[in-house]
Design an enzyme around this catalytic site. Structure first.
Site, short mmCIF file in Angstrom:
data_model
loop_
_atom_site.label_atom_id
_atom_site.label_comp_id
_atom_site.label_asym_id
_atom_site.label_seq_id
_atom_site.Cartn_x
_atom_site.Cartn_y
_atom_site.Cartn_z
CB ILE A 167 -0.97 0.03 1.19
CG1 ILE A 167 -0.20 -0.10 2.51
CG2 ILE A 167 -2.01 -1.06 1.08
CD1 ILE A 167 -0.94 0.48 3.68
CB ALA A 260 5.74 -6.67 0.36
N GLY A 292 -2.90 -13.34 12.40
CA GLY A 292 -3.99 -14.18 11.95
C GLY A 292 -4.57 -13.71 10.62
CG ASP A 316 3.37 -3.68 9.12
OD1 ASP A 316 3.78 -2.51 9.22
OD2 ASP A 316 3.09 -4.21 8.04
ZN LIG Z 1 5.53 -3.21 4.60
#
Ligand SMILES: [Zn+2]
Length: 436
Positions: A167, A260, A292, A316
Site C-alpha cells: 500500500i 511483499a 492471523g 506492523d
Molecule cells: Zn511493509
C-alpha cells in the site's frame, strides 16, 4: 489474584533496591524460579552477587509475584503508529507532532512494549527531514515516566520495488540509482549519523527497509551497516541470488517475511531461501506478523522451524489500533478501512498494515506452534534486541541490563489454548503500569 507489594527497609517505595520474589524468570529458553533484583536509582537489573553482598538482607521493597512470570520488556521493530497517532503524518504545527509522540509513548507501554522502532512508510523527502529528528533514540534520558522508549526510527521505504510496494504510494517511491548518496539526500545527513571514521552524533535512523535489487541500493548496504543502521530486505523482487548478495554485503534483517516479496519457488526460493543458508551467507533475522490475517499459521510455523534464532514477531500496527471500525484518512491522500483487526486500502482487498498488539501476536504464536512461553517471548525480547545490537541492555534479565520488565499472568482453557495477560509493566526500575 492481585500481586502483593510490600515495603521493607527505610527508603521510600519508589526508589532504591527492589526484590521480586516468588516469580518465574524468562532466561533463554527456560522459565527459572529465582528472585530478581533491580535498582530504581540506576534503572538497571542488579548482578546476583551485587544483590547478595550489598543488599542481601534489606531491599527497600519486596514484590511478591505469586508465581507470575517476569519477561524482559517487549520490543516492536515495526510500528507505524497507535492510539490515533501516525508517525508518518506531520501536522502543520510541529509541536503537535511531539505531543502526539508523548501521548503514544505513555499508552504504548501499557501494552508491554517498553521499547520500539517508530516506523515511517514511504514518504516525500520533506517528511523525513521534519519527522526523523523527533524519532531518534530517547533512552539517554532514562525517563521512566515518559513511557515507551524509541530505539531509533525504522524507515520502511521509499527505496522499494514498485511491483512489491503493497500500500506504499507509488508517487513517492525512489530507485536509488546513486546508492548511499540518495539515502543521504532522502533521509538527511544528520539522521544517518556519521561515518564510522569520524566522531559525532549517532543516527536517528536505526533500520532501513529497502529492495536491494533496485538501482544502486546493493552498493549502499555496507555504508548503511557501518553506521550501525540495520539494512533490512523488504518490499522486494529479489531472487535468492540477489538476496544472498545483499546478506553478504551486510543486510541482517528481512522485513515482514512472505509479505511483499516473491513466494517460495522450488527452483528459486527467493528471499525466503536465506533462512536455509549456511556459513557462506549468514542467515538474517526476519520479522513475522502473526496477527492471523497476514500469514497462515502454518507459514509462521515453517518460518520459525527454518531459523528459530532469527525469528522476530512484529505488529506492523497502524495508528488505528484501539480506534473503532470505519474509514480513515491515510497518508498521500488515500483512505483505509478498518473492520476489527482487518485493515484494507479503501475499495480494494490490499492489506494495509495491522491493528494487532505484540501480546496478541505472541499468544497466537504460542497456540499455533506449540512453542514454550520463553521461546515465544524470545521473539519479542532477546531476538529483536540482538538484531539491533542491544543485547547487553535490552531483551534480557541479566545483571546490568535495563530494568524494563513485563509481569505476565498465564492461563489455559480446557482445550489447552494459552492466554498471556499483562499484570504490570516496569520501565528503568519503576512500575509504570499495574493492572490492579
Ligand atoms: Zn511493509
Amino acid at each position: 489474584m492481585p500481586s502483593l507489594v510490600t515495603e521493607t527497609g527505610s527508603k521510600s517505595l519508589d526508589g532504591g533496591i527492589i526484590k521480586f520474589t516468588n516469580c518465574r524468570l524468562v532466561k533463554d529458553d527456560r522459565l527459572v524460579e529465582e528472585d530478581l533484583w533491580v535498582s530504581s536509582l540506576t534503572g538497571r537489573i542488579l548482578h546476583q552477587q551485587e544483590a547478595f553482598y550489598e543488599y542481601g538482607v534489606s531491599p527497600d521493597q519486596v514484590v511478591d509475584l505469586q508465581g507470575k512470570i517476569i519477561s524482559p520488556g517487549f520490543i516492536d521493530v515495526q510500528l507505524n503508529g497507535a492510539f490515533g497517532v501516525d508517525f508518518s503524518v506531520v501536522p502543520e504545527n510541529i509541536a503537535d507532532y511531539a505531543k502526539g509522540l508523548a501521548y503514544l509513548n505513555k499508552n504504548l507501554i501499557r501494552t508491554g512494549v517498553t521499547a520500539y522502532l517508530p516506523t515511517l512508510t514511504s514518504q516525500r523527502r520533506e517528511v523525513y527531514h521534519q519527522a526523523l529528528p523527533y524519532l531518534g533514540p530517547t533512552g539517554g534520558r532514562r525517563a521512566a515516566q515518559e513511557g515507551s522508549e524509541s530505539l531509533g526510527a525504522h524507515c520502511e521505504g521509499p527505496f522499494l520495488s514498485p511491483t512489491k510496494r503493497g500500500i506504499h504510494s507509488i508517487d513517492v517511491l525512489r530507485s536509488g540509482d546513486n546508492g548511499f548518496q540518495d539515502f543521504v539526500e532522502c533521509y538527511g545527513e544528520k539522521n544517518l549519523g556519521v561515518s564510522p571514521h569520524s566522531h559525532g552524533p549517532k543516527a536517528t535512523v536505526k533500520m532501513i527497509t529497502a529492495a536491494p535489487e533496485m538501482g544502486g541500493i546493493m552498493n549502499a548496504i555496507p555504508e548503511v551497516a557501518s553506521r550501525d543502521i540495520v539494512f533490512s530486505i523488504g518490499h522486494s523482487e529479489s531472487t535468492y541470488e540477489e538476496a544472498s548478495e545483499a546478506a553478504k554485503a551486510g543486510a541482517t534483517m528481512v522485513t515482514h517475511l512472505f509479505n511483499a516479496m516473491r513466494p517460495l519457488h522450488h527452483r528459486n526460493p527467493g528471499i525466503f531461501g536465506l533462512l536455509g543458508t549456511s556459513q557462506q551467507t549468514p542467515s538474517p533475522y526476519f520479522g513475522v506478523i502473526a496477527d492471523g490475517i497476514h500469514l497462515h499459521p502454518t507459514s509462521v510455523k515453517i518460518a520459525y522451524s527454518s531459523h528459530p534464532d532469527g525469528f522476530i514477531l512484529v505488529t506492523d500496527a497502524m495508528s488505528l489500533v484501539g480506534l473503532p471500525d470505519g474509514v480513515y484518512e491515510w497518508t498521500n491522500g488515500e483512505r483505509i478501512e478498518k473492520k476489527g483487526p482487518l485493515l484494507t486500502l479503501e475499495g480494494s482487498d490490499k492489506i494495509a498494515g495491522s491493528s494487532t498488539t505484540l501480546l496478541e501476536c505472541v499468544t497466537n504464536f504460542l497456540n499455533w506452534t506449540g512453542a514454550s512461553i520463553p521461546q515465544a517471548l524470545k521473539a519479542i525480547t532477546a531476538t529483536p534486541a540482538k538484531m539491533l545490537g542491544l543485547e547487553r541492555s535490552k531483551g534480557t534479565l541479566r545483571g546490568g541490563a535495563d530494568a524494563d520488565l513485563v509481569i505476565l499472568d498465564e492461563s489455559r482453557d480446557d482445550s489447552g489454548h494459552a492466554t498471556l495477560s499483562i499484570d504490570q509493566v516496569w520501565k528503568f526500575g519503576h512500575c509504570v503500569y499495574s493492572q490492579n
